[in-house]
Write an enzyme that holds these catalytic residues in place. Structure first.
Site, PDB file in Angstrom:
ATOM      1  CD  GLU A  26      -2.831   1.245   2.240  1.00  0.00           C
ATOM      2  OE1 GLU A  26      -3.870   2.025   2.893  1.00  0.00           O
ATOM      3  OE2 GLU A  26      -2.899  -0.039   3.388  1.00  0.00           O
ATOM      4  CG  ASN A  71      -8.007   2.526   5.412  1.00  0.00           C
ATOM      5  OD1 ASN A  71      -8.833   1.311   4.695  1.00  0.00           O
ATOM      6  ND2 ASN A  71      -7.905   2.622   6.846  1.00  0.00           N
ATOM      7  CD  GLU A 172     -10.002  -1.869   6.210  1.00  0.00           C
ATOM      8  OE1 GLU A 172     -10.116  -1.118   6.770  1.00  0.00           O
ATOM      9  OE2 GLU A 172      -9.180  -3.159   6.311  1.00  0.00           O
ATOM     10  CE1 TYR A 243      -3.537  -5.751   8.986  1.00  0.00           C
ATOM     11  CE2 TYR A 243      -5.463  -5.285   9.528  1.00  0.00           C
ATOM     12  CZ  TYR A 243      -4.370  -5.144   8.440  1.00  0.00           C
ATOM     13  OH  TYR A 243      -4.125  -4.900   7.244  1.00  0.00           O
ATOM     14  CD  GLU A 291      -5.834  -4.842   5.063  1.00  0.00           C
ATOM     15  OE1 GLU A 291      -6.302  -4.316   6.052  1.00  0.00           O
ATOM     16  OE2 GLU A 291      -6.505  -3.929   3.729  1.00  0.00           O
ATOM     17  CD  GLN A 348       0.679  -1.721   4.009  1.00  0.00           C
ATOM     18  OE1 GLN A 348       2.009  -1.810   3.621  1.00  0.00           O
ATOM     19  NE2 GLN A 348      -0.775  -1.352   4.474  1.00  0.00           N
TER      20      GLN A 348
END
Length: 499
Positions: A26, A71, A172, A243, A291, A348
């Site tokens: 990202e 995002n 998201e 996460y 993710e 990431q």
């Protein structure tokens, strides 16, 4: 303490889709700038990409990389990242309140991905943009004929189409923090119409529609169901994000978080199957866990970066040994669900909650979590076998029954290998693992790799790679049964040649 696993080559969960070992880049923090890209570094190539980072990414054996967010995606104009670099605009990235220089865009990233043998899982902005920008991007990247956007691609130096196969429909979109946040009804309709338009441009592509941004969202389950009411027949995967962290500093409960991950996967698969039944559809929707990682260390610190910097230090978690064990358990869980999870992206890749760290004008190094990921992505190819497991367990406040053994066994027919991945969750007892491989003959151990004996809080640094695998010889083979001793708190990979 003893455990027994019985497997047969005829009882298969699924063949592993290599994309389950994907990752994520990202435009956030130092993932791109000062991560994969640092012109002027003594180890950078002629295009400014760090060779030492490329070598580590290649060692991780990542087949798919989700890009460019995250995002960041929900405020991104893809057109900003094409054409002459010196003419590209600098933009305010509202997601992370940084400045995006757009030095790296589609052409640069696609070229870099090719050098590390990875395909790109491209994402389209459904926050501030929609159908038009998405279909134009597919045309720009994939259309071989004579058209405005494909001709612009050629003008910008790429004669042949990029042929990007996998695409994400936003990021998201259930999250109130998201730029352009939408209700399930709003997003479901937009995703449906965007999917239809994108596939009209290129009907060979596969699409990932947004599920909940985590299983704790108040709209979880109802969001998935309502979005799929609209988009089910037009998409190929539903996304999951999650996460984990050791927030209570309770290692026994932390090591059990993969159980929560397994429940989440099975719940989302069940929602997909409910909509399939409701629509009387013949189509099975699979999952993209695009993710996932451990993320909590950077939350303990005061992230006091001033806004509107280029590539600030954001979410640079330093991982320890217990994190490597938990990540191993999570990887095993993803692979155990290979019948439904076809894509997964460790979030990431570099610097930002990542297995690889870099220092500006300095070295690159492997975090503790690098090793379990690298070993599974390298050796975890083939058929996941359905096991019969007999193993003692323990309880935590969150989980009533936690097996001391977390394991998956993969039969790689091409390599004639049976590969055992296993974590011993016990803090102080060795675990004797007995694997009854009754259908396989001439069982011989090629390598028994183990990470064990470290302080649970020990980390790797640029100066010292303390936490890494070593060779164990603590095993024996009797006919078709392997017995191996798994040290307390250990990550284990046992590769066996078989017939």
């Amino acid at each position: 303490m003893k455990s027994k696993v019985t497997v047969s080559k005829d009882f298969i969960v699924s063949k592993v889709d290599p994309r389950i070992y994907g990752s994520f880049v990202e435009h956030m923090g130092r993932c791109v700038y000062e991560g994969i890209y640092e012109p002027g570094h003594t180890n950078s190539d002629s295009k400014g990409f760090r060779e030492d980072v490329k070598a580590l990414v290649s060692e991780l054996n990542v087949p798919l990389i989700r890009y460019p967010g995250g995002n960041f995606l929900s405020g991104y104009n893809w057109e900003d990242g094409v054409g002459e670099v010196s003419q590209r605009p600098k933009r305010l990235d509202l997601a992370w309140r940084t400045v995006e220089t757009n030095e790296i865009g589609i052409h640069e990233f696609m070229g870099w991905a090719k050098t590390v043998n990875a395909e790109v899982n491209m994402a389209v902005n459904l926050g501030t943009r929609g159908v038009d920008a998405a279909r134009n991007l597919v045309e720009y990247c994939n259309f071989a004929g004579d058209s405005e956007w494909s001709n612009l691609r050629r003008k910008n130096g790429q004669a042949e189409p990029f042929k990007i196969k996998t695409w994400c429909l936003g990021n998201e979109m259930d999250g109130p923090w998201q730029i352009g946040h939408k209700t399930a009804e709003e997003y479901g309709r937009l995703a449906e119409e965007t999917a239809k338009a994108m596939k009209l441009v290129d009907d060979s592509i596969e699409l990932v529609v947004c599920g909940s941004s985590n299983s704790k969202m108040p709209t979880f389950a109802s969001w998935e169901a309502e979005v799929l009411e609209h988009a089910y027949e037009h998409v190929d995967y539903l996304s999951l994000h999650q996460y984990y962290g050791n927030h209570e500093n309770n290692i026994e409960n932390y090591l059990a978080q993969s159980i929560d991950m397994d429940r989440y996967i099975k719940s989302v698969a069940a929602i997909c199957d409910y909509i399939k039944a409701k629509k009387r559809s013949d189509k099975q929707l699979n999952l993209s866990f695009d993710e996932w990682n451990i993320w909590y260390h950077s939350n303990e610190k005061d992230e006091s970066n001033e806004p509107w910097q280029v590539a600030p230090h954001i979410l640079e978690d330093v991982y320890n040994f217990e994190d490597a064990l938990v990540l191993g358990c999570m990887l095993i869980t993803l692979v155990k669900n290979a019948d439904r999870v076809k894509i997964a992206c460790l979030a990431q890749l570099v610097n930002v909650i990542a297995p690889i760290m870099t220092e500006k004008e300095g070295p690159a190094w492997k975090q503790t979590i690098f090793y379990p990921f690298m070993q599974l992505s390298t050796f975890g190819r083939g058929n996941v076998l359905l096991p019969q497991i007999d193993c003692p367990s323990y309880a935590t406040d969150q989980f009533a029954e936690v097996p001391y053994l977390e394991s998956v066994i993969i039969h790689n027919e091409e390599a004639s290998e049976l590969v055992i991945f296993a974590v011993n969750r016990s803090l102080d007892e060795s675990l004797t693992l007995s694997v009854d491989a009754r259908d396989f003959t001439d069982l011989t151990v090629v390598e028994f790799s183990q990470m064990a004996g470290f302080d649970i809080k020990e980390v790797n640094t640029k100066e010292k790679q303390a936490v890494k695998p070593s060779i164990s010889n603590d095993y024996q083979i009797t006919e078709n049964t392997l017995e191996a001793v798994l040290a307390p708190l250990s990550w284990n990979v046992i590769r066996c040649k078989v017939k």
